[in-house]
Design a protein around this motif. Structure first.
Motif, mmCIF file in Angstrom:
data_model
loop_
_atom_site.group_PDB
_atom_site.id
_atom_site.type_symbol
_atom_site.label_atom_id
_atom_site.label_comp_id
_atom_site.label_asym_id
_atom_site.label_seq_id
_atom_site.Cartn_x
_atom_site.Cartn_y
_atom_site.Cartn_z
ATOM 1 N N ASP A 26 0.821 -1.199 0.000
ATOM 2 C CA ASP A 26 0.000 0.000 0.000
ATOM 3 C C ASP A 26 0.866 1.264 0.000
ATOM 4 O OD1 ASP A 26 -2.310 1.452 -0.021
ATOM 5 O OD2 ASP A 26 -2.607 1.382 2.156
ATOM 6 N N LYS A 27 1.852 1.287 -0.896
ATOM 7 C CA LYS A 27 2.765 2.434 -0.938
ATOM 8 C C LYS A 27 2.718 3.122 -2.293
ATOM 9 C CE LYS A 27 5.918 0.747 2.554
ATOM 10 N NZ LYS A 27 5.309 1.605 3.574
ATOM 11 N N SER A 28 2.989 4.399 -2.269
ATOM 12 C CA SER A 28 2.926 5.188 -3.494
ATOM 13 C C SER A 28 4.069 4.830 -4.456
ATOM 14 C CB SER A 28 3.019 6.668 -3.131
ATOM 15 O OG SER A 28 3.317 7.418 -4.280
ATOM 16 N N THR A 29 3.767 4.830 -5.741
ATOM 17 C CA THR A 29 4.811 4.599 -6.745
ATOM 18 C C THR A 29 5.495 5.906 -7.136
ATOM 19 O OG1 THR A 29 3.116 4.832 -8.439
ATOM 20 C CG2 THR A 29 3.688 2.598 -7.801
ATOM 21 N N GLU A 30 4.917 7.020 -6.686
ATOM 22 C CA GLU A 30 5.385 8.333 -7.153
ATOM 23 C C GLU A 30 6.892 8.592 -6.943
ATOM 24 O OE1 GLU A 30 4.815 10.828 -9.222
ATOM 25 O OE2 GLU A 30 3.192 9.437 -9.697
ATOM 26 N N PRO A 31 7.416 8.390 -5.728
ATOM 27 C CA PRO A 31 8.848 8.704 -5.538
ATOM 28 C C PRO A 31 9.745 7.947 -6.510
ATOM 29 C CG PRO A 31 7.783 8.350 -3.423
ATOM 30 C CD PRO A 31 6.782 7.958 -4.472
ATOM 31 N N SER A 32 9.411 6.681 -6.772
ATOM 32 C CA SER A 32 10.255 5.907 -7.687
ATOM 33 C C SER A 32 10.094 6.392 -9.119
ATOM 34 C CB SER A 32 9.925 4.415 -7.605
ATOM 35 O OG SER A 32 10.491 3.889 -6.436
ATOM 36 N N ILE A 33 8.878 6.756 -9.462
ATOM 37 C CA ILE A 33 8.657 7.269 -10.817
ATOM 38 C C ILE A 33 9.467 8.546 -11.025
ATOM 39 C CG2 ILE A 33 6.895 8.345 -12.305
ATOM 40 C CD1 ILE A 33 4.952 6.176 -11.310
ATOM 41 N N GLN A 34 9.432 9.362 -10.010
ATOM 42 C CA GLN A 34 10.219 10.601 -10.085
ATOM 43 C C GLN A 34 11.711 10.289 -10.203
ATOM 44 O OE1 GLN A 34 9.342 13.087 -6.678
ATOM 45 N NE2 GLN A 34 11.118 14.351 -7.192
ATOM 46 N N PHE A 35 12.153 9.313 -9.421
ATOM 47 C CA PHE A 35 13.566 8.912 -9.472
ATOM 48 C C PHE A 35 13.947 8.465 -10.885
ATOM 49 C CE2 PHE A 35 16.327 5.172 -9.655
ATOM 50 C CZ PHE A 35 17.506 5.678 -9.147
ATOM 51 N N LEU A 36 13.072 7.627 -11.493
ATOM 52 C CA LEU A 36 13.385 7.114 -12.825
ATOM 53 C C LEU A 36 13.439 8.228 -13.862
ATOM 54 C CD1 LEU A 36 11.189 3.912 -12.685
ATOM 55 C CD2 LEU A 36 13.681 3.970 -12.952
ATOM 56 N N ARG A 37 12.532 9.181 -13.705
ATOM 57 C CA ARG A 37 12.521 10.276 -14.688
ATOM 58 C C ARG A 37 13.783 11.121 -14.561
ATOM 59 N NH1 ARG A 37 6.126 11.029 -14.448
ATOM 60 N NH2 ARG A 37 5.700 9.450 -16.052
ATOM 61 N N GLU A 38 14.285 11.254 -13.336
ATOM 62 C CA GLU A 38 15.542 11.996 -13.159
ATOM 63 C C GLU A 38 16.725 11.181 -13.666
ATOM 64 O OE1 GLU A 38 15.750 13.147 -8.997
ATOM 65 O OE2 GLU A 38 13.879 14.275 -9.251
ATOM 66 N N LYS A 39 16.707 9.898 -13.313
ATOM 67 C CA LYS A 39 17.845 9.044 -13.682
ATOM 68 C C LYS A 39 17.986 8.947 -15.197
ATOM 69 C CE LYS A 39 19.838 4.491 -13.283
ATOM 70 N NZ LYS A 39 19.657 3.086 -12.967
ATOM 71 N N PHE A 40 16.869 8.779 -15.881
ATOM 72 C CA PHE A 40 16.913 8.634 -17.335
ATOM 73 C C PHE A 40 16.503 9.924 -18.044
ATOM 74 C CE2 PHE A 40 16.084 4.167 -15.949
ATOM 75 C CZ PHE A 40 17.295 3.639 -16.365
ATOM 76 N N ALA A 41 16.884 11.063 -17.448
ATOM 77 C CA ALA A 41 16.490 12.345 -18.040
ATOM 78 C C ALA A 41 16.919 12.441 -19.504
ATOM 79 C CB ALA A 41 17.095 13.491 -17.233
ATOM 80 N N LYS A 42 18.065 11.815 -19.811
ATOM 81 C CA LYS A 42 18.567 11.891 -21.191
ATOM 82 C C LYS A 42 17.919 10.846 -22.101
ATOM 83 C CE LYS A 42 22.922 14.242 -20.478
ATOM 84 N NZ LYS A 42 23.790 13.823 -19.355
ATOM 85 N N HIS A 43 17.233 9.892 -21.522
ATOM 86 C CA HIS A 43 16.566 8.851 -22.326
ATOM 87 C C HIS A 43 15.122 8.722 -21.865
ATOM 88 C CE1 HIS A 43 20.515 7.628 -23.821
ATOM 89 N NE2 HIS A 43 20.916 7.741 -22.574
ATOM 90 N N PRO A 44 14.317 9.719 -22.188
ATOM 91 C CA PRO A 44 12.929 9.716 -21.684
ATOM 92 C C PRO A 44 12.172 8.443 -22.077
ATOM 93 C CG PRO A 44 13.302 11.498 -23.279
ATOM 94 C CD PRO A 44 14.623 10.917 -22.986
ATOM 95 N N GLU A 45 12.533 7.838 -23.222
ATOM 96 C CA GLU A 45 11.803 6.639 -23.635
ATOM 97 C C GLU A 45 12.069 5.503 -22.650
ATOM 98 O OE1 GLU A 45 14.375 7.974 -25.115
ATOM 99 O OE2 GLU A 45 15.831 6.348 -25.313
ATOM 100 N N LEU A 46 13.294 5.442 -22.135
ATOM 101 C CA LEU A 46 13.621 4.410 -21.143
ATOM 102 C C LEU A 46 12.880 4.680 -19.833
ATOM 103 C CD1 LEU A 46 17.439 3.542 -21.285
ATOM 104 C CD2 LEU A 46 15.487 1.996 -21.458
ATOM 105 N N ALA A 47 12.870 5.952 -19.448
ATOM 106 C CA ALA A 47 12.181 6.324 -18.208
ATOM 107 C C ALA A 47 10.718 5.922 -18.298
ATOM 108 C CB ALA A 47 12.304 7.828 -17.973
#
Ligand SMILES: Cc1ncc(C[n+]2csc(CCOP(=O)(O)OP(=O)(O)O)c2C)c(N)n1
Ligand code: SF4
Ligand SMILES: [Mg+2]
Lengths: 624, 345
Positions: free
Chosen positions: A186-207
């Motif tokens: 019962d935990k939010s996926t938001e923090p991880s989604i945000q992390f992935l978008r930052e991590k793959f900022a240069k490859h948005p398709e991967l994010a």
């Protein structure tokens, strides 16, 4: 993991006090990243937690083999958590080898999520199951709550027409696990989604692909109706403050920078990569904007020697390593002791001797830290007790090195170096100031320079090259008291040996007294620990106390000199148990110094103590 | 008045660099000359006295540090340059001098030696080469010649020695030079050049140990042999040697040949012209006698074998730090403590 049922949700939610999850798979399955993401979110949402990354030393052991199994364990709770936990409530097994390795520690009735794609014939064979045996099918797992999910296939489906290569798709399957576990708890996926978008900022398709897989993992839990219930661990009631998650290695790096910022001294790190200490060098390399100089030397000897040079020239100097590197540094550590220059030597211990168990933990370098130099070369030894305590002790190591003009050894180990926990960020003002000054004027009675004149604490002045009028020579040869000139005079040597020792002894007046971690100052049994055994001992002793046992816990962070009150404190107990991940090194020191009949309890398996092991041993002693 | 005083202070003399410590080398030791030449050139290098730092290892040579009235550290065997690199990184303003022996540098300290030259810290590295371990009383060293009889090679050394010039060049040293204890003038010139050079300046000083390896280099200083056995290099000048400067060296492809000036129409313009910046020829110089045509004997080169500046390590380090600071600014401590994600309870 049990409490009351909340049926308002489509899938009922069960409240739990604490849960241990173990993510396990092949080295290439991304279980470390999954575990870290899951833990970070858990911490962010207010749980206390403790993590334990447990991975093989091979970067990529042959795929699917038992040697290649990489695990990440997290224990999170609505109450204080001090260890990653003895046994798992939930096990994610990405392949047959992971199941084989981890199953013995899954609690009876525990949740087992198995990726069926990792249980094909080849995988079963690599995991050394007998021909024709598939544990997922033969009823041998009936005692657990088994969920068989073809995670690889579901990931593939989530990523049809994503444009990703088959390999990239296969590598995203850990995100499916992450999404599913977020749903389950019962935990939010938001923090991880945000992390992935930052991590793959240069490859948005991967994010976006990864985000899609997380969501499909979540949706799978929500829709597949194979889980009869979800679990909720309420936020822990921790002291108010701002928190972050921190590993021991990060904490050491930050502790060193903080000491530099607080003292106004420039930080210099001379180091050579070695598991499990490398992260500190890597982390510190990122702070160039703050004037942090990191130097990856050609070997550990050059690492400490460059640090000695930097200390001589007026920097806050440190060198970081693990056992084999520590062995190489010993001659130079003796030089630093002889020169009486400030220097922090960090040893993130691992299993030894020799290359030993590079990725596994051990506390076997204590006596080396104490005595591992030729001649009489005492120096202060500190040890961190937990990931976040690495910050405080790194800061302390800097403070004592500078204030007492001495090399200081700080011991950590692989367990707390890689393990993470929430850390209440200290305010800058709460940190003890670091007091020092460089000498600018001759300090002798006749206006001449006395480089080895000692103040009332036995400390000599710190004199930077470049200071006008104070030119002088120092060196490894024995020197005359006061002048520092080379001296082979018999009595002078004895005086200098004693002065150097006394200087270190007097540090006892500049460190906090030993205090009780739990229990009373008189009891049947005292458990005396040091270093990373803190969490397990604390948990075991607390549980025993709540069961009414007459036991107490003292944890040492200052091992040389010992806190001034330690002898008196020990006198309050009938029996003293010293658990260590070695054959009894603190035990020897304690028995020799205080002449108490302390008893050792050793575990030398590259693995931390479990709470259960400690409780059993303490109970034995209580009942004897 | 104040100004005049300051000026007087700045005017240093060699005596200002003599420490109070009694010099304890054996009588006749070549180390005395090196100390003397350093003390002679130091007053007018334009460096405030307090900015000189000597770092030495262990060996007779490494005692040098105690005799210079500057900042100094007599450290441990083989590690001087590793320590010196830390001094230089911590404070690039200092003029750092490393003093070491052939054993100290090329045996126990071999790893630091090659890496320090490669990384190119702006320091001066004086290696006193007496081709013997002197402090430990006469064992062969990594530069002792094959067949050398010493206390640990009573039947002669079976080892191929290091060629320090070539080793330094191979390590990508930016400045490689050689001089001799018995040629004070030449040594002073080379030391000045080393000082002026920005980057790691490696100077091999051939040094006589009268006790354990006497006369090893006399051929290069004795007036009867010197002109035939040594060739003193000058940038932009032809390679000329001989008692009457009548001989020269020319390059026949990659093979050096000794020729007589004025014979067979050979003039100075046909000779090998020394170019300090030519790495290939620097290697040839380092191996001159070895690569000579069969039956031909070559003199040993002295002077600046190779010198080509590139940015020193500590300067690149500072540059990078400044650039990052300019780009992203100092990170406030509170931000460092907080990391990427925090939550509040
Ligand atoms: C770790 C260590 N190993 C060995 C020694 C003993 N030792 C001192 S000096 C030396 C050799 C010195 O030779 P070199 O560097 O050529 O200096 P020299 O005395 O010839 O000037 C040795 C082996 C030492 N001091 N330390
Ligand atoms: S032993 Fe040789 S090198 Fe050492 S001081 Fe004597 S003469 Fe000089
Ligand atoms: Mg020598």
């Amino acid at each position: 993991m049990s409490a009351h049922l909340d049926t308002s949700h489509p899938t009922p939610v069960i409240e739990a006090e604490s849960v241990v999850v173990r993510f396990s798979g092949d080295s290439g399955d991304g279980m470390q990243l999954t575990g870290i993401q899951f833990s970070d979110t858990t911490a962010l949402l207010g749980n206390d937690l403790s993590t334990f990354p447990d991975y093989p030393s091979e970067i990529r052991a042959p795929g699917g083999t038992i040697a290649g199994v990489s695990g990440f364990q997290v224990n999170f709770g609505s109450r204080e958590v001090f260890t990653p936990g003895d046994a798992y409530d939930v096990l994610v097994a990405m392949n047959a080898a992971a199941l084989k390795v981890e199953l013995p520690r899954l609690k009876p009735g525990g949740i087992l999520i198995a990726n069926t794609a990792g249980f094909d014939r080849r995988s079963l064979e690599l995991a050394q199951y007998p021909d024709g045996v598939n544990p997922l099918e033969d009823g041998s797992l009936d005692g657990f709550t088994l969920h068989k999910i073809d995670i690889s296939k579901l990931t593939k489906e989530a990523l049809t027409d994503s444009g990703l290569s088959a390999k990239e798709v296969e590598r995203s399957k850990n995100m499916f696990v992450l999404g599913l576990l977020f749903w389950l708890f019962d935990k939010s996926t938001e923090p991880s989604i945000q992390f992935l978008r930052e991590k793959f900022a240069k490859h948005p398709e991967l994010a976006e692909a990864n985000v899609r897989v997380i969501q499909s993992g979540w949706n799978y839990g929500e829709n597949a109706e194979i889980f009869p219930s979800r679990y909720r661990v309420r936020p822990a009631t921790l002291p108010a403050g701002t928190y972050r998650s921190i590993t021991g290695n990060q904490a050491i790096a930050i502790g060193l920078i903080t000491a530099a910022e607080r003292s106004g001294l420039p930080l210099f790190l001379g180091s050579y990569p070695i598991t499990p200490a490398t992260d500190i060098l890597q982390e510190l390399s990122r702070y160039k904007a703050n004037g942090v100089k990191t130097f990856q030397a050609e070997d550990e000897i050059a690492g400490i020697c460059a640090a000695i040079g930097a200390a001589y020239a007026g920097s806050l100097a440190a060198t970081t390593t693990s056992g084999p590197g520590m062995a190489l540094k010993t001659e130079a550590a003796g030089l630093a002791t002889m020169l009486e220059l400030p220097l922090v030597i960090v040893n993130v211990q691992r299993g030894g001797p020799s290359t030993g168990l590079p990725t596994k933990t051990e506390q076997a370098d204590l006596l080396m830290a104490m005595y591992g130099r030729h001649g009489e070369a005492p120096l202060p030894v500190l040890a961190a007790a937990s990931p976040s305590d690495c910050f405080s002790m790194a800061y302390e190591a800097c403070r004592l090195a500078v204030e007492h003009m001495t090399p200081v050894v700080l011991l950590s180990d692989g367990y707390i170096a890689n393990g993470a926990e929430p850390w209440r960020i200290p305010s800058e003002e709460s940190l003890q100031p670091i007091r020092f000054e460089f000498l600018h004027q001759p300090n002798g009675p006749d206006g001449e320079l006395r480089p080895y004149h000692r103040d009332e604490r036995g400390v000599r002045p710190w004199i930077k090259p470049g200071t006008k009028g104070l030119e002088h020579r120092i060196g490894g040869l024995e020197k005359q008291s006061e002048t520092g000139n080379v001296s082979y005079e018999a009595l002078n040597h004895e005086i200098m040996v004693r002065q150097r020792a006394e200087k270190v002894e007097r540090i006892a007046q500049n460190i906090p007294p030993a205090t009780l971690d739990s229990g009373a100052d008189k009891a049947h049994v005292l458990v005396l620990g040091w270093g990373s055994t803190y969490g397990s001992i604390k948990t075991a002793v607390r549980e025993l106390l709540s069961e009414g046992c007459d036991v107490a816990h003292v944890h040492l962070r200052y091992l040389n000199p010992f806190p001034a009150n330690l002898g008196a404190l020990l006198a309050g107990y009938e029996q003293i148990l010293v658990p260590e991940m070695n054959t009894g090194q603190l035990l020897q020191l304690i028995r020799a110094k205080y002449l108490v009949p302390a008893v050792g309890f050793s575990k030398i398996q590259g693995q931390p103590f479990t709470t259960g092991e400690l409780k059993n041993r303490i109970l034995e002693m209580l009942n004897s | 008045m104040q100004v005049a005083l300051d000026e007087r202070e700045v005017k240093l003399s060699p005596k200002d660099f003599v420490s109070g410590q009694e010099v304890k080398w054996c009588p006749g030791c070549g180390d005395y000359s090196i100390l003397k030449q350093v003390q002679t050139i130091f007053p007018d290098l334009g460096i405030p006295k307090e900015n000189f730092v000597f770092i030495s290892g262990i060996g007779c040579s490494s005692r040098f540090t105690y005799y210079m009235d500057t900042y100094g550290m007599h450290s441990i065997h083989g590690r001087a340059v590793a320590i010196a690199s830390g001094v230089k990184m911590a404070n690039p303003e200092l003029s750092v001098w490393v003093i070491s022996g052939d054993g100290d540098s090329l045996s126990i300290g071999g790893n630091h030696f090659i890496h320090a030259l490669r990384k190119n810290f702006d320091l001066n590295y004086l290696m006193f080469n007496n081709r013997i371990y002197s402090l430990t009383k006469g064992q062969y060293s990594p530069t002792s010649e094959r067949g050398k009889v010493t206390k640990t090679t009573p039947f002669g050394s079976i080892e191929e020695p290091f060629n320090p010039l070539s080793l330094a060049l191979g390590a990508n040293a930016a400045f490689v030079a050689r001089t001799l204890d018995r040629d004070p003038k030449h040594m002073q010139g080379v030391l000045r050049r080393a000082h002026e050079f920005k980057g790691a300046a490696f100077v091999e000083v051939l040094q006589n140990c009268p006790i354990f390896n006497d006369g090893a280099f006399f051929a290069f200083s004795d007036k009867n042999t010197k002109n035939e056995e040594a060739i003193f290099l000058q940038h932009g000048q032809p390679l000329v040697f001989g008692n009457n400067a009548e001989k020269g060296i020319l390059l026949d492809g990659l093979t050096p040949r000794v020729v007589r000036l004025g014979e067979d129409g050979i003039s100075a313009s046909n000779l090998w012209i020394h170019d300090e910046q030519d790495k290939t020829k620097a290697f040839l110089l380092a191996h001159l006698d070895e690569i000579a045509a069969e039956g031909e004997h070559m003199p040993e080169p002295f002077g600046i074998i190779y010198a080509r500046e590139r940015l020193p390590y500590e300067e690149l380090m500072e540059q990078q730090m400044r650039a990052i600071e300019a780009r992203s600014g100092r990170i406030p401590l509170a931000k460092i403590l907080a990391g990427n994600r925090t939550w509040t309870i």
